[in-house]
Scaffold this active site. Structure first.
Site, PDB file in Angstrom:
ATOM      1  N   SER A  68      -9.924  -1.247   6.763  1.00 53.04           N
ATOM      2  CA  SER A  68      -9.357  -1.064   5.423  1.00 53.04           C
ATOM      3  C   SER A  68      -8.617  -2.252   4.836  1.00 53.04           C
ATOM      4  CB  SER A  68      -8.430   0.141   5.419  1.00 53.04           C
ATOM      5  OG  SER A  68      -9.209   1.297   5.337  1.00 53.04           O
TER       6      SER A  68
ATOM      7  N   LYS B 241       0.852  -1.190   0.000  1.00 49.17           N
ATOM      8  CA  LYS B 241       0.000   0.000   0.000  1.00 49.17           C
ATOM      9  C   LYS B 241       0.890   1.244   0.000  1.00 49.17           C
ATOM     10  CE  LYS B 241      -4.036   1.673   2.661  1.00 49.17           C
ATOM     11  NZ  LYS B 241      -4.923   1.367   3.795  1.00 49.17           N
TER      12      LYS B 241
ATOM     13  N   SER C 178      -9.786   1.319   2.681  1.00 46.09           N
ATOM     14  CA  SER C 178      -8.914   2.106   1.851  1.00 46.09           C
ATOM     15  C   SER C 178      -7.848   1.290   1.116  1.00 46.09           C
ATOM     16  CB  SER C 178      -8.222   3.176   2.703  1.00 46.09           C
ATOM     17  OG  SER C 178      -7.420   2.581   3.699  1.00 46.09           O
TER      18      SER C 178
HETATM   19  N1  GLN Z   1     -13.306   3.438   6.236  1.00 47.26           N
HETATM   20  C1  GLN Z   1     -12.660   3.781   7.450  1.00 47.26           C
HETATM   21  C2  GLN Z   1     -12.258   5.225   7.417  1.00 47.26           C
HETATM   22  O1  GLN Z   1     -12.508   5.836   6.449  1.00 47.26           O
HETATM   23  C3  GLN Z   1     -11.478   2.891   7.702  1.00 47.26           C
HETATM   24  C4  GLN Z   1     -10.257   3.297   6.981  1.00 47.26           C
HETATM   25  C5  GLN Z   1      -9.072   2.465   7.329  1.00 47.26           C
HETATM   26  O2  GLN Z   1      -9.185   1.400   7.945  1.00 47.26           O
HETATM   27  N2  GLN Z   1      -7.907   2.978   6.985  1.00 47.26           N
HETATM   28  O3  GLN Z   1     -11.687   5.750   8.296  1.00 47.26           O
END
Ligand code: GLN
Length: 449
Positions: A148, A49, A124
């Site tokens: 994510s 990532k 994400s």
């Molecule tokens: N969807 C969640 C957020 O927007 C989780 C994101 C993540 O785990 N990085 O914060």
């Protein structure tokens, strides 16, 4: 696609060929899952990532503000990968600064779901999951702050593990919300997840929140035949779509037939998860992102008139809309007068959520739960931020309380043909049981791509 386990037995020449093949596939698929490659690397290629540092590589968190920034050191997970015969080979797309659930907020444009390119891959870590699902990567690393890793894994029909908080060093991971972030594997199957998990875990003195423990490795010791008590949270699954509920029923049946005992229970504090998470996460994000000021990292605005102008324009131009929204919200909940009412309250509720999960773990080894309320949504369907936040309802509790969770594919939705994944959750530091249960569920449902 060759599995990680198989890849680890290949010669350097064969691995070089695999690297070329992966790149070719990514270029022809046009999913925008992999945003850059390093063809020259050695070892089993692992996709990373875009928020994990590799010395000499750009790391941008899919943000405009970090364009031009080159990492000065390797993240601990990268050092550990290399020690285990693996090496980074490319960058996976993501939501800007890991804030999002769809990978649509990336500076590089959205990633598409390989099962249906009109759908999102989740987020994400959407690039990591889409690439593994589409055969553009053997395995990948993502980060999970509120789901994510698990949620994109579920939307793309692959396996995603969020380890216990403190298991994997965060050194070299660009911080989003430091008390929630964990790096973890996204792989084609449960065994590969264990191999990658073993490779990246361990105490790291460079991360003050790293757990000082010496648990045995998991891979090679997974026992899918171990009978377990698995809790099913009745009021939880009832809120999901028909497709998710069907998968949930299938999984319960499969687990029972595999010899596990199902424990039916309810959780009443789950209604606070989203509010609590979006207070804690934004507060920490606002604090962490204060460092992007145009002086220390990455991109700076043109011709600043003075220092205030430099900060103001660098940040206004560099951050996307969702990131700005969270910085504003985070600074608000931390501001004097509101700190007690929001931030402090949220920290207290975190304990209530933890106590309730602990109660369930007194009578069960694992919890089975949905990952997301539906299959992968259409691109643009979660444009309303509140709708997007709500779609995190099943994943964020474990981040708030530090538990490990693994998402794995269960079946395809008969209507859309899209994969439906579910997750198993375990007690803190009990990844071993998590893997035993996940391997058992994987075998019982026998999901095929
Ligand atoms: N969807 C969640 C957020 O927007 C989780 C994101 C993540 O785990 N990085 O914060």
């Amino acid at each position: 696609m060759i599995t990680l386990k198989e890849a680890l037995t290949q010669s350097p020449e064969a691995l070089a060929e695999i690297r070329r093949e992966l790149k070719k596939r990514a270029e022809s698929n046009a999913l925008n899952a992999v945003i850059s490659f390093d063809e020259a690397g050695e070892g089993v290629p692992i996709l990373l990532k875009d928020n994990i540092q590799v010395k000499g590589w750009s790391v941008t968190c899919a943000s405009k503000i970090l364009q031009g920034y080159v990492a000065p050191y390797d993240a601990t997970v990268v050092t550990k990968l290399r020690e285990a015969g693996m090496a980074p080979f490319g960058r996976a797309n993501m939501d800007e600064f890991a804030m999002g659930s769809t990978t649509e907020s990336s500076y590089y444009g959205p990633t598409l779901n390989p099962y249906d390119t009109s759908r999102v891959p989740g987020g994400s870590s959407g690039g990591s999951a889409a690439a593994v699902a589409a055969g553009e990567a053997i395995a990948a690393l993502g980060s999970d702050t509120g789901g994510s890793i698990r949620q994109p894994a579920a939307y793309c029909g692959v396996v995603g593990l969020k380890p216990t908080y403190g298991r994997v060093s965060r050194y070299g991971l660009a911080s989003y919300a430091s008390s929630l972030d964990q790096i973890g594997p996204i792989t084609q199957n449960v065994e590969d997840a264990a191999i990658l998990y073993d490779a990246i875990t361990g105490h790291d003195p460079r991360d003050s929140t790293s757990a000082d423990r010496s648990d045995e490795p998991v891979a090679g010791r997974i026992d899918p035949d171990r009978p377990l008590r698995i809790a099913v949270v009745e009021n939880y699954a009832a809120e999901a779509s028909d497709a998710v509920q069907r998968a949930h029923e299938e999984a319960v049946k499969a687990l029972e037939e595999a010899g596990h005992r199902i424990v039916r229970t309810t959780l009443s504090n789950t209604k606070y998860d989203i509010a609590t998470y979006y207070i804690v996460a934004t507060a920490e994000a606002a604090t962490n992102l204060a460092r992007y000021d145009g002086v220390r990292y990455g991109r700076r605005c043109e011709d600043p008139k003075n220092l205030a102008d430099l900060y103001f324009r660098t940040r206004s131009e560099g951050f996307g809309e969702e990131v700005k929204r969270r910085i504003l919200l985070g600074n608000f909940v931390l501001s004097s007068g509101y700190y007690d009412a929001y931030y402090l309250k949220a920290q207290k509720v975190r304990h209530l959520i933890r106590d309730e999960f602990n109660r369930v773990f007194e009578e069960a080894d694992l919890i089975l739960a949905p990952v997301a309320p539906s299959v992968a949504p259409e691109l643009g369907a979660l444009a309303d931020p509140l709708e997007m936040y709500k779609s995190d309802m099943y994943t964020i509790a474990v981040n708030l309380i530090g538990l490990p969770g693994i998402a794995l594919p269960i079946m395809k939705d008969t209507e859309t043909g899209l994969p439906v994944g579910l997750q198993l959750l375990a007690k803190a530091f009990d990844e071993r049981t998590l893997f035993d249960g996940a391997a058992s569920l994987e075998r019982a449902v026998n999901y095929k791509n």
